[in-house]
Motif scaffolding. Structure first.
Motif, PDB file in Angstrom:
ATOM      1  N   ALA A  54      -6.582  -2.958  -7.069  1.00 29.81           N
ATOM      2  CA  ALA A  54      -5.957  -2.111  -6.051  1.00 29.81           C
ATOM      3  C   ALA A  54      -4.633  -1.578  -6.586  1.00 29.81           C
ATOM      4  O   ALA A  54      -4.004  -2.177  -7.449  1.00 29.81           O
ATOM      5  CB  ALA A  54      -5.729  -2.900  -4.765  1.00 29.81           C
ATOM      6  N   THR A  55      -4.227  -0.439  -6.076  1.00 29.06           N
ATOM      7  CA  THR A  55      -2.965   0.174  -6.454  1.00 29.06           C
ATOM      8  C   THR A  55      -2.063   0.281  -5.234  1.00 29.06           C
ATOM      9  O   THR A  55      -2.502   0.077  -4.091  1.00 29.06           O
ATOM     10  CB  THR A  55      -3.184   1.573  -7.056  1.00 29.06           C
ATOM     11  N   LEU A  56      -0.816   0.611  -5.466  1.00 33.49           N
ATOM     12  CA  LEU A  56       0.132   0.746  -4.366  1.00 33.49           C
ATOM     13  C   LEU A  56      -0.259   1.878  -3.434  1.00 33.49           C
ATOM     14  O   LEU A  56      -0.059   1.805  -2.220  1.00 33.49           O
ATOM     15  CB  LEU A  56       1.542   0.980  -4.924  1.00 33.49           C
ATOM     16  N   ILE A  57      -0.846   2.947  -3.980  1.00 32.50           N
ATOM     17  CA  ILE A  57      -1.277   4.077  -3.146  1.00 32.50           C
ATOM     18  C   ILE A  57      -2.378   3.640  -2.183  1.00 32.50           C
ATOM     19  O   ILE A  57      -2.417   4.068  -1.017  1.00 32.50           O
ATOM     20  CB  ILE A  57      -1.749   5.236  -4.040  1.00 32.50           C
ATOM     21  N   ILE A  58      -3.289   2.784  -2.643  1.00 31.76           N
ATOM     22  CA  ILE A  58      -4.366   2.296  -1.778  1.00 31.76           C
ATOM     23  C   ILE A  58      -3.788   1.527  -0.590  1.00 31.76           C
ATOM     24  O   ILE A  58      -4.183   1.735   0.569  1.00 31.76           O
ATOM     25  CB  ILE A  58      -5.332   1.421  -2.587  1.00 31.76           C
ATOM     26  N   ILE A  59      -2.838   0.647  -0.854  1.00 37.06           N
ATOM     27  CA  ILE A  59      -2.272  -0.171   0.212  1.00 37.06           C
ATOM     28  C   ILE A  59      -1.507   0.677   1.214  1.00 37.06           C
ATOM     29  O   ILE A  59      -1.508   0.397   2.424  1.00 37.06           O
ATOM     30  CB  ILE A  59      -1.356  -1.260  -0.386  1.00 37.06           C
ATOM     31  N   GLU A  60      -0.849   1.730   0.762  1.00 34.93           N
ATOM     32  CA  GLU A  60       0.010   2.521   1.642  1.00 34.93           C
ATOM     33  C   GLU A  60      -0.730   3.655   2.342  1.00 34.93           C
ATOM     34  O   GLU A  60      -0.333   4.060   3.436  1.00 34.93           O
ATOM     35  CB  GLU A  60       1.178   3.099   0.840  1.00 34.93           C
ATOM     36  N   VAL A  61      -1.789   4.178   1.746  1.00 35.18           N
ATOM     37  CA  VAL A  61      -2.427   5.383   2.279  1.00 35.18           C
ATOM     38  C   VAL A  61      -3.666   5.063   3.102  1.00 35.18           C
ATOM     39  O   VAL A  61      -3.883   5.656   4.169  1.00 35.18           O
ATOM     40  CB  VAL A  61      -2.790   6.346   1.121  1.00 35.18           C
TER      41      VAL A  61
END
Length: 350
Positions: A54-61
């Motif tokens: 997972a990436t930070l964009i996945i967690i936030e978006v």
């Protein structure tokens, strides 16, 4: 919080101030938002278990994406029940079951179509896009499953609370016994029915709308080539992160672009001197060797994007082998002298 407040307010259908706390849907709206968070968490947990990073964009978006895409099913179900008239001998469970039977096929088709669109995105060769598409598609499927199970059960309990004139959130308290026609239309429905729809169906309005959207579409096509393809590194991290400052400083003071590697694959025997001379740039190498040409290219800033002369491992190796070099290669007893930066198996890169 903004999305929760919007869902909680718009789900309710209050027609009088005395029944405001009875007809509101704060608890139901909170349940819908929690279902979205649970579906996203389950998707993250599943793909973490199978090894998809997972990436930070996945967690936030993804939570906002699933909420925006999946919340329409909640509105469809709730408003379909509010506008439906219960039969004379129909119980609450039968009434809700009939409504779910009417709207669930549409909810299923829309959720499957949206998930398939994301799963098609997982065919991309870019790992970040592939992971984002997998997480989002699976989260939408889980969100639909929870909507037709957990949310329907919560909705049934909320209907029972409202019919018993109990307050929302504080369901242990009971309001007045005043009966209100539950099948009457809400304010938003009356505006759309009596104001917006007659205005939109006027002949000149329909023509103006078509001209507006055709012109908008043509303008979008005209400016589409000006869109820059790419993602700046500073846009992928929070604005208050120290990494953002690092990227900005790199852009302002060390704007040299990404590193470039030139790799030769097969076809050359590097143990032969002729092959070495075609690559290296030190004394004795060919004037038109690969590294020499790249060195010339770095000096032509108006023709190439190579900012600095290249570094060749072969030239470094020849320098290390040179007896007069300051670099230690053998001890006086002719034993091998290892690189001190690689002591204890650790390489110092800086």
């Amino acid at each position: 919080m903004i999305m929760f407040a919007y869902v909680a307010i718009t789900l309710g259908q209050s027609r009088s101030f005395s029944r405001l706390l009875i007809d509101s849907k704060i608890t139901l709206g909170l349940g819908g938002v929690v279902i979205v968070l649970v579906s996203v968490s389950a998707s993250v947990g599943f793909f973490a278990y199978v090894g998809v990073p997972a990436t930070l964009i996945i967690i936030e978006v993804i939570p906002f994406l699933v909420l925006a895409v999946g919340v329409d099913n909640i509105f469809i179900l709730v408003q379909a029940y509010q506008r439906s008239i219960r039969g004379k001998d129909e119980s609450r469970q039968e009434h809700l079951g009939r409504i779910v039977g009417d709207v669930a096929p549409s909810m299923l088709l829309s959720s499957v179509a949206e998930s398939c669109c994301f799963f098609l995105g997982s065919l991309s060769d870019m790992p970040a896009i592939r992971a984002f598409a997998l997480y989002a598609g699976f989260a939408l499927i889980l969100d639909f499953i929870l909507q037709i199970t957990a949310f329907v059960a919560l909705f049934s309990l909320d209907i029972k609370r409202q019919e018993n004139n109990r307050l929302d959130v504080l369901c242990c308290l009971q309001g007045g016994k005043k009966e209100v026609d539950s099948s009457s239309d809400g304010l938003l429905f009356k505006i759309m029915k009596d104001v917006y729809t007659p205005f939109l169906l006027r002949r000149w309005v329909r023509a103006a709308v078509m001209l507006l959207f055709v012109g908008w579409f043509c303008l979008s096509l005209a400016v589409a080539p000006n869109v820059e393809v790419g993602l700046d590194q500073e846009l992928s991290v929070p604005e208050d992160s120290f990494v953002t400052k690092y990227f900005l400083y790199m852009k302002d003071f060390l704007s040299v672009g990404p590193p470039v590697y030139f790799v030769l694959r097969g076809g050359m025997d590097l143990s032969q001197k002729d092959a070495q001379n075609k690559i290296c740039a030190s004394a004795g190498c060919n004037d038109d060797s690969l590294v020499t040409q790249l060195n010339w290219a770095s000096k032509s800033s108006n023709r190439t994007y190579i900012a600095i002369p290249p570094m060749s491992w072969m030239d470094d190796y020849f320098s290390w082998l040179e007896p007069s070099s300051e670099c230690c290669n053998v001890y006086p007893n002719q034993t091998f002298c290892p690189d001190p930066s690689q002591a204890n198996g650790v390489t110092d890169l800086f």
